[in-house]
Design a protein around this motif. Structure first.
Motif, mmCIF file in Angstrom:
data_model
loop_
_atom_site.group_PDB
_atom_site.id
_atom_site.type_symbol
_atom_site.label_atom_id
_atom_site.label_comp_id
_atom_site.label_asym_id
_atom_site.label_seq_id
_atom_site.Cartn_x
_atom_site.Cartn_y
_atom_site.Cartn_z
ATOM 1 N N TYR A 213 -57.133 -0.541 38.894
ATOM 2 C CA TYR A 213 -56.015 -0.163 39.024
ATOM 3 C C TYR A 213 -55.463 -0.560 40.471
ATOM 4 O O TYR A 213 -56.368 -1.501 41.365
ATOM 5 C CB TYR A 213 -57.007 1.210 39.585
ATOM 6 C CG TYR A 213 -56.110 2.329 40.075
ATOM 7 C CD1 TYR A 213 -55.184 3.149 39.599
ATOM 8 C CD2 TYR A 213 -56.174 2.235 41.730
ATOM 9 C CE1 TYR A 213 -54.185 3.948 40.214
ATOM 10 C CE2 TYR A 213 -55.151 2.916 41.773
ATOM 11 C CZ TYR A 213 -54.363 3.780 41.530
ATOM 12 O OH TYR A 213 -53.505 5.083 41.445
ATOM 13 N N GLY A 214 -54.743 -0.310 40.814
ATOM 14 C CA GLY A 214 -53.540 -1.201 41.950
ATOM 15 C C GLY A 214 -52.965 -2.204 41.617
ATOM 16 O O GLY A 214 -52.820 -3.207 42.838
ATOM 17 N N VAL A 215 -54.074 -3.080 41.025
ATOM 18 C CA VAL A 215 -54.027 -4.921 40.370
ATOM 19 C C VAL A 215 -53.084 -5.233 39.993
ATOM 20 O O VAL A 215 -52.181 -6.077 39.723
ATOM 21 C CB VAL A 215 -55.043 -5.191 40.521
ATOM 22 C CG1 VAL A 215 -55.398 -6.848 41.058
ATOM 23 C CG2 VAL A 215 -56.188 -5.072 42.365
ATOM 24 N N ASP A 216 -53.776 -5.408 38.704
ATOM 25 C CA ASP A 216 -53.038 -5.464 37.144
ATOM 26 C C ASP A 216 -52.437 -3.718 36.855
ATOM 27 O O ASP A 216 -51.713 -3.780 35.829
ATOM 28 C CB ASP A 216 -53.895 -6.276 36.635
ATOM 29 C CG ASP A 216 -55.207 -6.075 35.817
ATOM 30 O OD1 ASP A 216 -55.209 -4.597 36.470
ATOM 31 O OD2 ASP A 216 -55.761 -6.875 36.048
ATOM 32 N N ASP A 217 -52.735 -2.691 36.564
ATOM 33 C CA ASP A 217 -52.893 -1.951 36.161
ATOM 34 C C ASP A 217 -52.414 -0.599 37.378
ATOM 35 O O ASP A 217 -53.070 0.044 38.391
ATOM 36 C CB ASP A 217 -54.141 -0.806 35.657
ATOM 37 C CG ASP A 217 -54.342 0.367 34.931
ATOM 38 O OD1 ASP A 217 -52.843 0.260 34.670
ATOM 39 O OD2 ASP A 217 -55.456 0.872 34.377
ATOM 40 N N VAL A 218 -50.686 -0.982 36.796
ATOM 41 C CA VAL A 218 -50.062 -0.577 38.359
ATOM 42 C C VAL A 218 -49.382 0.728 38.043
ATOM 43 O O VAL A 218 -48.530 0.858 36.820
ATOM 44 C CB VAL A 218 -49.048 -1.248 38.514
ATOM 45 C CG1 VAL A 218 -48.143 -0.779 39.689
ATOM 46 C CG2 VAL A 218 -50.187 -2.324 38.743
ATOM 47 N N PRO A 219 -49.195 2.631 38.808
ATOM 48 C CA PRO A 219 -48.958 3.478 38.682
ATOM 49 C C PRO A 219 -47.018 3.983 39.419
ATOM 50 O O PRO A 219 -47.402 2.508 40.266
ATOM 51 C CB PRO A 219 -49.673 4.251 39.159
ATOM 52 C CG PRO A 219 -50.230 3.515 40.568
ATOM 53 C CD PRO A 219 -50.717 2.281 39.790
ATOM 54 N N VAL A 220 -46.325 3.449 38.354
ATOM 55 C CA VAL A 220 -45.142 3.245 38.568
ATOM 56 C C VAL A 220 -44.653 4.520 39.060
ATOM 57 O O VAL A 220 -44.060 5.008 37.660
ATOM 58 C CB VAL A 220 -44.469 3.010 38.048
ATOM 59 C CG1 VAL A 220 -42.988 1.950 38.472
ATOM 60 C CG2 VAL A 220 -45.430 1.200 38.320
ATOM 61 N N LEU A 221 -44.436 5.813 39.569
ATOM 62 C CA LEU A 221 -43.892 7.104 39.325
ATOM 63 C C LEU A 221 -42.318 7.037 40.140
ATOM 64 O O LEU A 221 -42.227 6.744 41.027
ATOM 65 C CB LEU A 221 -44.540 8.323 40.900
ATOM 66 C CG LEU A 221 -45.958 8.536 40.013
ATOM 67 C CD1 LEU A 221 -46.987 7.664 40.081
ATOM 68 C CD2 LEU A 221 -47.199 9.527 40.836
ATOM 69 N N VAL A 222 -41.598 7.385 38.861
ATOM 70 C CA VAL A 222 -40.373 6.984 39.629
ATOM 71 C C VAL A 222 -39.374 8.344 39.449
ATOM 72 O O VAL A 222 -39.642 9.296 38.900
ATOM 73 C CB VAL A 222 -39.235 6.277 38.603
ATOM 74 C CG1 VAL A 222 -38.097 5.965 38.961
ATOM 75 C CG2 VAL A 222 -39.913 5.078 38.434
ATOM 76 N N THR A 223 -38.497 8.627 40.946
ATOM 77 C CA THR A 223 -38.039 10.148 41.439
ATOM 78 C C THR A 223 -37.312 9.279 41.818
ATOM 79 O O THR A 223 -36.813 8.564 42.108
ATOM 80 C CB THR A 223 -38.407 11.321 42.262
ATOM 81 O OG1 THR A 223 -38.961 10.850 43.281
ATOM 82 C CG2 THR A 223 -40.250 11.637 41.152
ATOM 83 N N ASP A 224 -35.951 10.720 41.689
ATOM 84 C CA ASP A 224 -34.378 10.224 42.619
ATOM 85 C C ASP A 224 -34.259 11.366 43.601
ATOM 86 O O ASP A 224 -35.053 12.550 43.052
ATOM 87 C CB ASP A 224 -33.378 10.392 42.195
ATOM 88 C CG ASP A 224 -33.630 11.301 41.245
ATOM 89 O OD1 ASP A 224 -33.899 11.799 40.294
ATOM 90 O OD2 ASP A 224 -32.116 11.286 40.100
ATOM 91 N N ARG A 225 -33.692 11.594 44.795
ATOM 92 C CA ARG A 225 -33.183 12.361 46.091
ATOM 93 C C ARG A 225 -32.238 12.385 46.417
ATOM 94 O O ARG A 225 -31.399 10.848 46.541
ATOM 95 C CB ARG A 225 -34.185 12.153 46.840
ATOM 96 C CG ARG A 225 -35.961 12.529 46.497
ATOM 97 C CD ARG A 225 -36.133 14.243 45.843
ATOM 98 N NE ARG A 225 -37.673 14.483 45.317
ATOM 99 C CZ ARG A 225 -38.147 14.312 44.569
ATOM 100 N NH1 ARG A 225 -37.212 13.823 43.491
ATOM 101 N NH2 ARG A 225 -39.653 14.249 44.730
ATOM 102 N N SER A 226 -31.711 12.548 46.441
ATOM 103 C CA SER A 226 -30.366 13.027 48.084
ATOM 104 C C SER A 226 -30.810 12.926 49.446
ATOM 105 O O SER A 226 -31.913 14.098 49.463
ATOM 106 C CB SER A 226 -28.970 12.864 48.087
ATOM 107 O OG SER A 226 -28.881 13.194 46.512
ATOM 108 N N PHE A 227 -30.772 12.469 50.429
ATOM 109 C CA PHE A 227 -31.303 12.267 51.620
ATOM 110 C C PHE A 227 -29.587 13.236 52.778
ATOM 111 O O PHE A 227 -29.069 12.874 52.258
ATOM 112 C CB PHE A 227 -31.560 11.558 52.277
ATOM 113 C CG PHE A 227 -33.163 10.689 51.631
ATOM 114 C CD1 PHE A 227 -33.865 11.477 52.024
ATOM 115 C CD2 PHE A 227 -32.505 9.995 50.221
ATOM 116 C CE1 PHE A 227 -35.395 11.428 51.793
ATOM 117 C CE2 PHE A 227 -33.923 9.716 49.784
ATOM 118 C CZ PHE A 227 -35.615 9.919 50.475
#
Length: 534
Positions: A213-227
């Motif tokens: 985990y975090g080395v070759d097993d990677v979480p990729v939580l993709v979101t979008d926002r405006s600021f």
């Protein structure tokens, strides 16, 4: 400024919208009735969104190391139960250079830790609400008893705790958790409340897949926002699709880069956005699909791209050489919509998502795609004679002509039944369908076989306008006539506006209920309502 890319447009095999006319005659009539006007400004169901291209960084941008959500360490009870603790809380996040962003998270300021358990484990999750309003925590993709599902019938008031406990009864998958309040889900998820729930099993652990985990097993939580100009979220910039932001955030960071230290990297992709769809490609390296949201594929499948609508996930492998750089991007794609609608939905945007930069040399296990064994059980064939066939007609914020009603039973499922659902989006806007306590296989989309990235176990599926989607559904083992599960569109504004129904699961000895009378119904659903605080 857009970042230049050389990605090809989706082929006809990759996109139902490219292979057939964009919408049926019935869909065109629905668009006309809804007041769609071609041009740079469109009107959809009373909204007047401007097409707003996403702000992708230029090639010289300074990139941020990809933050890795912490892996939650459970307490192990004397009977082996894995006990996790989550606190929903407010905070300040350093996301935008303009200033600190007020945000919400679990055990931190934004998002939450990754939970991990294995098939056969018993888990207990203690959730404490330190937010200023009622929330819930739904275990998206998990099969579990309905009273622990974390939907709108399990509200957690400010200052209160709620405990969910069940035995993991499904194989390896990338699931996630997020609020599921009635009427305020989009607002709470937008502030940052989400996290991964990773399931493991013996077959996948021995298959040769990356698991560090975090080395070759990677979480990729993709979101979008405006600021806003001060760095706060611009949470009221809605379109007909919901909150469609102009800035991509990955694991809480802008313009991230990940240092690859192994030859083979596993990316667990989650579309955590409210309304944006991503069409992922990897520029500079091949991509291999090993899992869809509800389970792994029996064999790795080379793919050119994968489309994820809100709530969908995919597990992909990327194999790099030392010193090599690749870029995970989202490129224009077809949702089977009219062009002006597609443009307003963000489907014509191109932007970088995550840079993958390989180290000059690799260490660790020498894993390769060619060396992988069987990673999951063979998928069953389509049902020849389903026990039950159900029709789900999607229209403007309604399913089968009705909006969400907390006390109404919309469907009754018998535990163990083999069911086929026919999903028919008769609206001109994009919708998908997520089913709680279930996983399913896509049989066909408008009579055609599913695309490569739709052929594994799923719990959420896109329904193009005018093109029926047929799925074969497998439900969990629990039965309870008093507590309901949900099925709904995962475009979160549509979800909040009532595009949701309820079903109960019973066994052969139980009588089908005529109404739902959970404590949340009796209490008037604390924290609900269409206009939750922002």
């Amino acid at each position: 400024m857009g970042h230049p890319v050389n990605a090809d447009e989706p082929t006809s095999e990759e996109s139902h919208g490219a292979a057939r006319p964009g919408i049926t005659r019935r869909g065109v009539l629905a668009v006309a009735a809804g007041g769609l006007v071609a041009g740079t400004v469109i009107t959809l169901s009373g909204w007047t969104p401007q097409p707003k291209p996403i702000l992708a960084p230029s090639g010289g941008v300074r990139r941020t190391p990809l933050p890795i959500p912490p892996l939650a360490e459970p307490e192990i009870a004397h009977d082996g139960t894995r006990i996790f603790s989550l606190t929903a809380q407010t905070g300040q996040s350093r996301i935008h250079p303009a200033g600190p962003t007020p945000s919400w998270g679990y055990n931190g300021a934004f998002a939450g830790p990754s939970l991990r358990a294995a098939e056969g484990d018993r888990v207990r999750i203690v959730v404490r609400n330190e937010l200023p309003e009622t929330t819930t925590v739904h275990w998206h993709g998990l099969k579990l008893p309905a009273q622990y599902d974390g939907g709108p019938h399990q509200p957690i008031a400010p200052g209160e705790e709620w405990i969910a406990e069940w035995e993991i009864e499904q194989p390896a998958a990338t699931c996630w958790y997020h609020p599921h309040t009635h009427g305020t889900t989009e607002a709470q998820v937008t502030r940052g409340l989400m996290g991964l729930f990773i399931l493991q099993d013996e077959l996948s652990e021995w298959s040769g897949l990356p698991i560090d985990y975090g080395v070759d097993d990677v979480p990729v939580l993709v979101t979008d926002r405006s600021f806003n100009a001060d760095g706060t979220f611009a949470a009221r910039e809605r379109t007909a699709f919901g909150l469609l932001g102009d800035t991509v955030i990955v694991n809480g960071a802008l313009s991230p880069t990940f240092e690859v230290t192994r030859a083979l990297t596993r990316l667990r992709l989650l579309n955590g956005s409210s309304a944006r769809t991503y069409h992922f490609v990897v520029q500079g390296a091949p991509m291999t699909l090993v899992g869809t949201e509800a389970g792994l594929l029996p064999d790795p499948t080379p793919i050119n791209s994968v489309t994820l609508t809100p709530g969908e996930r995919a597990e992909v492998l990327v194999e790099l050489e030392p010193g090599q750089t690749a870029m995970l991007q989202s490129v224009p794609h077809s949702l089977g919509l009219l062009q002006s609608t597609s443009r307003a939905a963000g489907a014509e945007d191109r932007f970088d998502v995550l840079e993958l930069r390989a180290a000059s040399s690799f260490a660790g296990p020498d894993l390769t795609i060619a060396g992988l064994g069987m990673i999951a059980q063979v998928l069953p064939p389509p049902l020849e004679a389903p026990d039950v066939t159900r029709s789900m007609v999607l229209t403007n914020n309604q399913i089968n002509g009705a909006t969400m009603e907390m006390s109404r039973v919309d469907q009754v499922v018998t535990v163990g039944a083999r069911e086929r659902w026919v999903i028919d989006n008769q609206h001109h806007l994009p919708h998908n369908l997520h089913i709680h306590n279930a996983r399913f296989l896509v049989v066909s989309v408008d009579g055609e076989p599913p695309r490569d990235y739709e052929r594994g176990w799923k719990d959420t599926v896109y329904a193009p306008p005018g093109r029926p989607v047929i799925i074969d559904v497998e439900f969990g083992r629990s039965a309870d006539p008093e507590w309901p599960y949900m099925f709904h569109c995962h475009w979160l504004m549509h979800h909040d506006m009532g595009m949701m129904g309820q079903f109960v699961v019973i066994d052969d000895t139980q009588e089908p209920p005529t109404a739902i009378s959970t404590p949340a119904v009796h209490a008037g659903n604390p924290g609900g309502g269409m206009n939750g605080s922002h």
